[in-house]
Motif scaffolding. Sequence first.
Motif, PDB file in Angstrom:
ATOM      1  N   TYR A  10      21.218 -12.019 -59.823  1.00  0.00           N
ATOM      2  CA  TYR A  10      22.013 -13.242 -59.937  1.00  0.00           C
ATOM      3  C   TYR A  10      23.462 -12.933 -60.306  1.00  0.00           C
ATOM      4  O   TYR A  10      24.366 -13.705 -59.979  1.00  0.00           O
ATOM      5  CB  TYR A  10      21.398 -14.219 -60.954  1.00  0.00           C
ATOM      6  CG  TYR A  10      21.118 -13.648 -62.328  1.00  0.00           C
ATOM      7  CD1 TYR A  10      22.102 -13.571 -63.298  1.00  0.00           C
ATOM      8  CD2 TYR A  10      19.839 -13.205 -62.666  1.00  0.00           C
ATOM      9  CE1 TYR A  10      21.839 -13.060 -64.567  1.00  0.00           C
ATOM     10  CE2 TYR A  10      19.552 -12.696 -63.926  1.00  0.00           C
ATOM     11  CZ  TYR A  10      20.558 -12.624 -64.871  1.00  0.00           C
ATOM     12  OH  TYR A  10      20.283 -12.118 -66.119  1.00  0.00           O
ATOM     13  N   VAL A  11      23.714 -11.804 -60.957  1.00  0.00           N
ATOM     14  CA  VAL A  11      25.086 -11.391 -61.252  1.00  0.00           C
ATOM     15  C   VAL A  11      25.737 -10.803 -60.003  1.00  0.00           C
ATOM     16  O   VAL A  11      26.855 -11.159 -59.634  1.00  0.00           O
ATOM     17  CB  VAL A  11      25.114 -10.373 -62.407  1.00  0.00           C
ATOM     18  CG1 VAL A  11      26.536  -9.844 -62.619  1.00  0.00           C
ATOM     19  CG2 VAL A  11      24.602 -11.008 -63.694  1.00  0.00           C
ATOM     20  N   SER A  12      25.034  -9.902 -59.327  1.00  0.00           N
ATOM     21  CA  SER A  12      25.606  -9.241 -58.151  1.00  0.00           C
ATOM     22  C   SER A  12      25.894 -10.229 -57.029  1.00  0.00           C
ATOM     23  O   SER A  12      26.961 -10.193 -56.408  1.00  0.00           O
ATOM     24  CB  SER A  12      24.646  -8.154 -57.647  1.00  0.00           C
ATOM     25  OG  SER A  12      24.545  -7.104 -58.576  1.00  0.00           O
ATOM     26  N   GLY A  54      26.390 -13.441 -57.336  1.00  0.00           N
ATOM     27  CA  GLY A  54      27.449 -14.356 -57.736  1.00  0.00           C
ATOM     28  C   GLY A  54      28.828 -13.725 -57.653  1.00  0.00           C
ATOM     29  O   GLY A  54      29.814 -14.419 -57.411  1.00  0.00           O
ATOM     30  N   ALA A  55      28.923 -12.393 -57.818  1.00  0.00           N
ATOM     31  CA  ALA A  55      30.221 -11.711 -57.849  1.00  0.00           C
ATOM     32  C   ALA A  55      30.547 -11.072 -56.502  1.00  0.00           C
ATOM     33  O   ALA A  55      31.247 -11.664 -55.680  1.00  0.00           O
ATOM     34  CB  ALA A  55      30.213 -10.673 -58.976  1.00  0.00           C
ATOM     35  N   ILE A  56      30.028  -9.874 -56.240  1.00  0.00           N
ATOM     36  CA  ILE A  56      30.360  -9.234 -54.959  1.00  0.00           C
ATOM     37  C   ILE A  56      29.754 -10.015 -53.803  1.00  0.00           C
ATOM     38  O   ILE A  56      30.292 -10.003 -52.684  1.00  0.00           O
ATOM     39  CB  ILE A  56      29.868  -7.768 -54.932  1.00  0.00           C
ATOM     40  CG1 ILE A  56      30.532  -6.994 -53.781  1.00  0.00           C
ATOM     41  CG2 ILE A  56      28.356  -7.687 -54.831  1.00  0.00           C
ATOM     42  CD1 ILE A  56      32.023  -6.903 -53.858  1.00  0.00           C
ATOM     43  N   GLY A  57      28.671 -10.740 -54.053  1.00  0.00           N
ATOM     44  CA  GLY A  57      28.114 -11.584 -53.002  1.00  0.00           C
ATOM     45  C   GLY A  57      29.093 -12.655 -52.565  1.00  0.00           C
ATOM     46  O   GLY A  57      29.182 -12.993 -51.379  1.00  0.00           O
ATOM     47  N   LEU A  61      24.219 -18.544 -64.518  1.00  0.00           N
ATOM     48  CA  LEU A  61      24.897 -17.251 -64.588  1.00  0.00           C
ATOM     49  C   LEU A  61      25.412 -16.804 -63.220  1.00  0.00           C
ATOM     50  O   LEU A  61      26.391 -16.064 -63.128  1.00  0.00           O
ATOM     51  CB  LEU A  61      23.955 -16.204 -65.183  1.00  0.00           C
ATOM     52  CG  LEU A  61      23.672 -16.387 -66.674  1.00  0.00           C
ATOM     53  CD1 LEU A  61      22.557 -15.463 -67.127  1.00  0.00           C
ATOM     54  CD2 LEU A  61      24.932 -16.127 -67.488  1.00  0.00           C
ATOM     55  N   PHE A  62      24.772 -17.246 -62.159  1.00  0.00           N
ATOM     56  CA  PHE A  62      25.276 -16.971 -60.811  1.00  0.00           C
ATOM     57  C   PHE A  62      26.687 -17.540 -60.658  1.00  0.00           C
ATOM     58  O   PHE A  62      27.610 -16.857 -60.212  1.00  0.00           O
ATOM     59  CB  PHE A  62      24.334 -17.578 -59.772  1.00  0.00           C
ATOM     60  CG  PHE A  62      24.836 -17.512 -58.351  1.00  0.00           C
ATOM     61  CD1 PHE A  62      24.472 -16.462 -57.522  1.00  0.00           C
ATOM     62  CD2 PHE A  62      25.666 -18.499 -57.831  1.00  0.00           C
ATOM     63  CE1 PHE A  62      24.932 -16.388 -56.210  1.00  0.00           C
ATOM     64  CE2 PHE A  62      26.136 -18.444 -56.527  1.00  0.00           C
ATOM     65  CZ  PHE A  62      25.763 -17.384 -55.721  1.00  0.00           C
ATOM     66  N   SER A 113      29.261 -15.859 -62.890  1.00  0.00           N
ATOM     67  CA  SER A 113      29.662 -14.577 -62.301  1.00  0.00           C
ATOM     68  C   SER A 113      30.688 -14.789 -61.199  1.00  0.00           C
ATOM     69  O   SER A 113      31.636 -14.006 -61.056  1.00  0.00           O
ATOM     70  CB  SER A 113      28.435 -13.848 -61.736  1.00  0.00           C
ATOM     71  OG  SER A 113      27.527 -13.537 -62.760  1.00  0.00           O
ATOM     72  N   PHE A 114      30.520 -15.837 -60.410  1.00  0.00           N
ATOM     73  CA  PHE A 114      31.492 -16.157 -59.365  1.00  0.00           C
ATOM     74  C   PHE A 114      32.852 -16.483 -59.974  1.00  0.00           C
ATOM     75  O   PHE A 114      33.888 -15.949 -59.548  1.00  0.00           O
ATOM     76  CB  PHE A 114      31.002 -17.337 -58.529  1.00  0.00           C
ATOM     77  CG  PHE A 114      32.078 -18.035 -57.764  1.00  0.00           C
ATOM     78  CD1 PHE A 114      32.686 -17.429 -56.671  1.00  0.00           C
ATOM     79  CD2 PHE A 114      32.523 -19.300 -58.142  1.00  0.00           C
ATOM     80  CE1 PHE A 114      33.703 -18.065 -55.972  1.00  0.00           C
ATOM     81  CE2 PHE A 114      33.526 -19.945 -57.441  1.00  0.00           C
ATOM     82  CZ  PHE A 114      34.117 -19.322 -56.353  1.00  0.00           C
ATOM     83  N   ALA A 115      32.875 -17.336 -60.971  1.00  0.00           N
ATOM     84  CA  ALA A 115      34.153 -17.757 -61.559  1.00  0.00           C
ATOM     85  C   ALA A 115      34.880 -16.585 -62.213  1.00  0.00           C
ATOM     86  O   ALA A 115      36.113 -16.515 -62.172  1.00  0.00           O
ATOM     87  CB  ALA A 115      33.910 -18.873 -62.570  1.00  0.00           C
ATOM     88  N   ARG A 116      34.123 -15.655 -62.783  1.00  0.00           N
ATOM     89  CA  ARG A 116      34.731 -14.547 -63.528  1.00  0.00           C
ATOM     90  C   ARG A 116      35.580 -13.639 -62.649  1.00  0.00           C
ATOM     91  O   ARG A 116      36.544 -13.030 -63.123  1.00  0.00           O
ATOM     92  CB  ARG A 116      33.665 -13.725 -64.232  1.00  0.00           C
ATOM     93  CG  ARG A 116      33.001 -14.413 -65.409  1.00  0.00           C
ATOM     94  CD  ARG A 116      31.957 -13.509 -66.038  1.00  0.00           C
ATOM     95  NE  ARG A 116      32.582 -12.350 -66.662  1.00  0.00           N
ATOM     96  CZ  ARG A 116      32.233 -11.086 -66.424  1.00  0.00           C
ATOM     97  NH1 ARG A 116      31.294 -10.800 -65.556  1.00  0.00           N
ATOM     98  NH2 ARG A 116      32.846 -10.098 -67.048  1.00  0.00           N
TER      99      ARG A 116
END
Length: 840
Positions: free
Chosen positions: A652-654, A656-659, A766-767, A770-773
């Motif tokens: 859910y972190v990956s 949300g971010a690199i995804g 958290l997804f 992670s995107f917003a961060r």
Amino acid sequence: MTDSESAPLLASEEAQDATTPPSVLNDFVSRLLNEPLSALSKLLLALCLFLLLLSSVFIGLFAGTEQRLSEVPSETTVTEFLTTTKLVTSTRTIVSTTTMVVEPTPAPLPLIKTCTTPECVILAADVLGSMNMTADPCEDFYEFANGGWVAKNPLPPGKSRYTTFDQVTQANGRLIRGIFQRSYVPPSSSAETQALVKLKHFFSSCLDDSVLDEVGSEPLRAVVRKIRTLFPIPSMTPPKLHRQLPISDSTYEHDLTAVLAYLHSLDLSILFSLDIEGDIGVDPNFMTLWFSQSPLGLPSKEYYNDAEVLVAYTSVIRDLLYDQDQEAEEARAWPFPWPWPSDPPPENRTARADRLSPQIVAFERNLSQFGADMDMLLVDPLATYNPQPLENLTRYMTYMDFPGYASSFAPRHFPENVIVTYPPYVRDLLLLIEETDPEVIQAYLVTQAALQLSPYLGPNTFPWKVVNEFNQLLHGIKRGTPIDREEWCLARVEESLGFLTGHFFVQEAFSGSSRAKATDLIKDIVGAFNSALPGLKWMDKSSAAAAAEKASALRIKVGYPVASPNVENTVSLLRYYSKVRVEPRDFFGNILSARVSTQIKKWNTLGKQRDRNVWEMVPAEVNAYYEPPANEIVFPAGILQPPFFKEDWPLYVSYGAIGAVAAHELTHAFDSAGRLYNQDGKLESWWSNSTSEHFDLRKECLANQYSRYTVDDGKGHQERVNGNLTSGENIGDSGLIHSWRAWKSHINATTDFLLPGLEDFTREQLFFISFARIWATRSSPSADVLQVRTDPHSPAIYRVHGTLSNIPTLLKRSTAQPIPSLTRGTGVYSGEAVHLALPL
């Protein structure tokens, strides 16, 4: 009454022993078989047989269970693997006995544990540290996710903008600098050592202040001397004596041809710009010549209407011209006295700089008005594709010998056709040159070269200080603030020898299974995109099928190239950079050598087929891109680092971010510009008219939404975001929904391990955090204004708010911790659920 009738129904064992002699089993069975059976007897017999069979089954089960229990030790350690490469171990005690049968029971639901490894603790601390829990996520989700990061990261000295991308770039840079500081044991003849020495010399030549001070401004003055030699104008004389040659004069034509060929060979795009790219209307893989307007001294045409900026810019032009005229003035005073009695008195350099600087700025302001607006150049490939025979272009370039110019770069592949991005610019440039004094044109060439090359001088030279102070004014940086010289020099090494540094970078930061796992994640998102196409009501079946074909045909490049050049092979890399001369005491010369090498490589592709292995970004770069003519998405190893990606993070972190980054680049293939290229990279209308009309309606709605967003200019005014200029990037950001769908398709989307301290948040929440961060940003008002005027990307806060406000159905309130639905207008959000383009 017979004896049998008088016998009791259930006789006791004592009575049986007293009245009936013992009988053998055979006699009993024989009598039973010979005697007729009543209905009741038959029923009882069947019941007995059933009970006998059932008993046999239970006896078998008991024996098997007892055998298994006897094989289990009294204490067993069970290892529970999580959904990533991390694992948690626990010890269970199992007691077995031979007198007790354990009947089968349903398997318990998996126990979801919190990961407490050092890597998980670091990730959790980073997430928690970036958040501002006091902010209401329904009012300002960007602040909720990034308020802590912004508070802890003030603008570094010498910077007007600092982002998560910059933070990762600095981390990558520290790793590379550490590599430079190592001493290698292999012999000097080894390719590995040669590569490292070349990198070290380039880096040290930029950092050596004593050498830079000793050299001073001489390297720039050598370039200026060359300009004046190739385009000579009698200088330092009264204006009425300047030569006023007609535009058809062959000497003037030869001079301008030679000087522009020289400047463009140094990668200085002045007056016009030439590039080599595929012919997207005929054959996207056939590399042809593109003619465009040139960049200007100011970032965009809006700055030429800003009185404060224009005054400062005129002063910079004056100072650069004054400084570069010093040598000419000294040369006239020696060895003979000047002037001769019959000559008019010379014009000193102060008066000349004062006279010419406003004329130079006026000339450049006209150039800015002749050019196309950026939203057309960046968003509308149909408008910028204007192929024509080379003769059509040269008809309007009578001020120079264009065939002679082109043959100096590509003698073996002389272009027959050219693609002009904005035809009116060609005509207007001719008219402007015809009516401009050649002395002004020469001064313009000199000052533009000085503007672009002064940063490569030492920081104690006059031109460097003049240009640096002006850039600080444009970006809102306090005058005289020093820059991080090491960081700046490393960026120059990356620009010039980036694939060579990439060789060492990927060994340290992108090993193991990182490449394979990142590739799988990106492929998942492409799959989720294709799965969503049939559900788009505004897209007809034929267009959806064609879109799926294009997405499936995408080339996915991850990490680094293995050809042209091969980053894993230092011999290949040294061959690739063989024309870049590197001297430990000549930074300016090293830069020029790298620029010339870049131009040689570019022009060598003219008239050839596209090399599909070429990368436009180097491995350590923190970025990604979609290339329409090649139909490829590219993700360098530099961006595949925390907080974007790490191979053992929860999904859910990956995702949300690199995804989000991967989905952004994928969606570019179908944004306002990308959708006009088919799966082979050819420019054509491959959607139906109905589908195109529906898309345009959604694009217009999105442009209107973002055009309502503003930034503060720091002077009491608001500058609006250009929704047309940013439309492609905004559509790309909305591709986040595909990463969401790809993540939710995983079986462990709801069972992935938790992070310590974040157990109160759901994985869905958290997804989005992670995107917003990944868009956390600190910037000055001047930098914000510069961005909305020149950058096709929206300001970071709107990349979060604008994107999330358009997918409200995915974001729901949670009783544990509120995450915004973003469906109510608050002044920050548009309050509209815009179902745009392909993502929704």
